[in-house]
Scaffold this motif. Sequence first.
Motif, short mmCIF file in Angstrom:
data_model
loop_
_atom_site.label_atom_id
_atom_site.label_comp_id
_atom_site.label_asym_id
_atom_site.label_seq_id
_atom_site.Cartn_x
_atom_site.Cartn_y
_atom_site.Cartn_z
N GLY A 1 0.80 -1.22 0.00
CA GLY A 1 0.00 0.00 0.00
C GLY A 1 0.83 1.27 0.00
N ILE A 2 2.16 1.12 0.02
CA ILE A 2 3.03 2.30 0.00
C ILE A 2 2.90 3.00 -1.35
N VAL A 3 2.65 4.30 -1.32
CA VAL A 3 2.42 5.06 -2.56
C VAL A 3 3.72 5.23 -3.34
N TYR A 4 4.80 5.56 -2.65
CA TYR A 4 6.09 5.77 -3.33
C TYR A 4 6.83 4.43 -3.41
N SER A 5 6.24 3.49 -4.14
CA SER A 5 6.74 2.12 -4.13
C SER A 5 8.13 1.99 -4.76
#
Length: 368
Positions: free
Chosen positions: A59-63
């Motif tokens: 779920g991390i946006v800055y994957s």
Amino acid sequence: MLPLINSSYFQNLVEGFTNGVLIVNTNGEVYVANTAAAHTLGCTVDQCNGKSWRELLNGIVYSLQFEGFMRDATSTDRCNLPFFTPYIRPDGQTRYLNLSTSPLVEWNKLFGIMILITDVTPLHHMHEREKAILTENNKLQHERYESLQNISQAIAHQIRNPMMTIGGFAGLLLRRSGNGSKGCDSEFLEGILDASRRLEEIVNAVSQFTSLSIRDPKPLEIGGILDEARETIAARVAENGSRISWDVRLEPVSMVLDHALLVTALQEIMENSLEAFENGSGRMNVRGSKTQENYLLVLADNGIGIEAGHLPYVTDPFFTTKAVGVGMGLTNVERIVREHKGGLFISSRQGVGTTVSIELPLDFTSLG
């Protein structure tokens, strides 16, 4: 698996942390997770354990950036700098996390990574509210500036016409007085003429101040702007027979600036320094350095300095201790710096010199 210490030991250990903790083995699998981590990520401890960190933290946006962050953590034996990212939980809720890593080493061998998870969502929301308030305050201040500008321009226009009439007639009468006309006192007429000229200088200064708005912002090299301002001052120095010794050390940077305005501000600062030099000659040190968000430009001279009692008022409109001048120079500098969403700081010691520091934002959107 972690070979030297069993999972129950780690589980009991990390439950004492108020922040979230994940322990990942060298295969990238979550070996231990505490309750705080599970709560922050929106799952249970059992759902955390045994998963790869990619699956658990998907779920991390800055994957992509986080991939590099974890790659550095598993390939080195040092702590990473904190990593900030929005995180979308399985229930759709967005949290804002600070992640940091610490290596687990035994016998000089890396056998795992501890990921510390700090939920900074309340702090992030508070900062966003503060930014919104500051944006609104800046908008209101800009509107007040525009209102003041319109009023000042109207007043200057209304004053200029009768002032020119008074000055023109006074000059005409003075010339007639010189030709022997009766009833004309040349001394009084010269006083009227001097006062009208002074008033004209003030009106022109107000008009200039109200026109100091950003019109053409674009990326520029700070060094080029400084060089242009120095060239103008060099011409004045040559005319006066003065001399300035320069020591310039700038960290190169390209910033969004209004070229004409910033050159004007730097010229004004340099002219003040030139006037403060004893015998017209002195030293000027210029330093430029970049921080994460701003660029700090510092101009320091070794002139006579400013009296401590005068220092708080040097940017006030029409404040001057000089026999010649209106007292709007540093007022204009402050206006130009504020137009760039920056800050102006002035310090001085008599007999030592004056330092003017300009802090300007690096962010292009700051001028929007």
